[in-house]
Structures are given as C-alpha cells and as structure tokens.
Enzyme design. Structure first.
Site, PDB file in Angstrom:
ATOM      1  N   CYS A  35       0.809  -1.221   0.000  1.00 48.43           N
ATOM      2  CA  CYS A  35       0.000   0.000   0.000  1.00 48.43           C
ATOM      3  C   CYS A  35       0.844   1.273   0.000  1.00 48.43           C
ATOM      4  CB  CYS A  35      -0.945   0.015   1.200  1.00 48.43           C
ATOM      5  SG  CYS A  35      -0.098   0.176   2.777  1.00 48.43           S
ATOM      6  N   CYS A 104      -2.976  -1.301   8.745  1.00 50.00           N
ATOM      7  CA  CYS A 104      -2.512  -0.023   9.301  1.00 50.00           C
ATOM      8  C   CYS A 104      -2.268  -0.142  10.806  1.00 50.00           C
ATOM      9  CB  CYS A 104      -3.531   1.083   9.018  1.00 50.00           C
ATOM     10  SG  CYS A 104      -3.721   1.441   7.255  1.00 50.00           S
TER      11      CYS A 104
END
Length: 126
Positions: A35, A104
């Site tokens: 990402c 995350c």
C-alpha cells in the site's frame, strides 16, 4: 453504515503526537510495500516510562489514525506495557477498521516495537 468510525475520523483529522523527537531514545520505522504506507515512531523514555512519543506517517487516513491512537495508548506507560500493545487493541480503540485497512494497525504495533527494540539496543540490552 459509515466506512470509518467517528474515532478514526477524529484521529485522522486531528492527529495527536505528530512530529519528531530530536535525540530520541528509540526510533522505529516500518512500511508496507503493497500500500506504500510508512510509519516512523520516536520515543523519549525516562525511568522506564515513555515520557513522550511522536510519529511521522506517510499513508492513508487509517494509517494516520492508527499512528495517532497507538501513540496515545503508550504515552506515559512503562516500556513493558508498550511492548505488549497489539494491533487488535489499536483497532478496537479506534472502534474498528475496515478489513482491508487492518494492516494499518499492524504497522503501528510494528513501529512501536521497532522503536522499543532500538531503545534496548542503544542501552546494550538487545
């Protein structure tokens, strides 16, 4: 249902502990090649307690919110307690993250652990 909780949006819009600590006692940087998110955590530790923590994050709103929440969760805590922080605890404190954004919270956990490992190595306690 909203994609992000109000807590995620608050920590994204008003991130806590953003910045750099000069002469930090521990620094940890991690990234996700898929990402492109990058997190860097800086720790100031006094008497075995995290007296200050700052972060720099390049990434999406979930990455910024995870960094902000994780730093809030370890500030003022003993290093042993901070080392036990899990990505699940970060995600729960944010009132959830979408499944495709859970990485995350994993990055936040990993960055803190790397910063603590750096702290221990600097003290000769690897």
């Amino acid at each position: 249902m909203a994609l992000y909780s109000e807590t995620v949006m608050d920590h994204f819009r008003n991130p806590r502990n953003v910045g750099v600590i000069e002469n930090a006692d521990g620094v940890g940087e991690v990234g996700n090649a898929v990402c492109g998110d990058i997190m860097k955590i800086y720790l100031k530790i006094d008497g075995g307690v995290i007296s200050d923590v700052k972060f720099e994050t390049f990434g999406c709103g979930s990455a910024i919110a995870s960094s902000s929440m994780a730093t809030e969760m370890i500030k003022g805590k003993p290093v042993e307690e901070a080392m036990a922080l899990t990505n699940r605890a970060v995600a729960e404190a944010l009132e959830g993250l979408p499944p495709h954004k859970l990485h995350c919270s994993v990055l936040a956990e990993e960055a803190i652990k790397k910063a603590l490992e750096d702290y221990y190595q600097r003290r000769g306690q690897s």
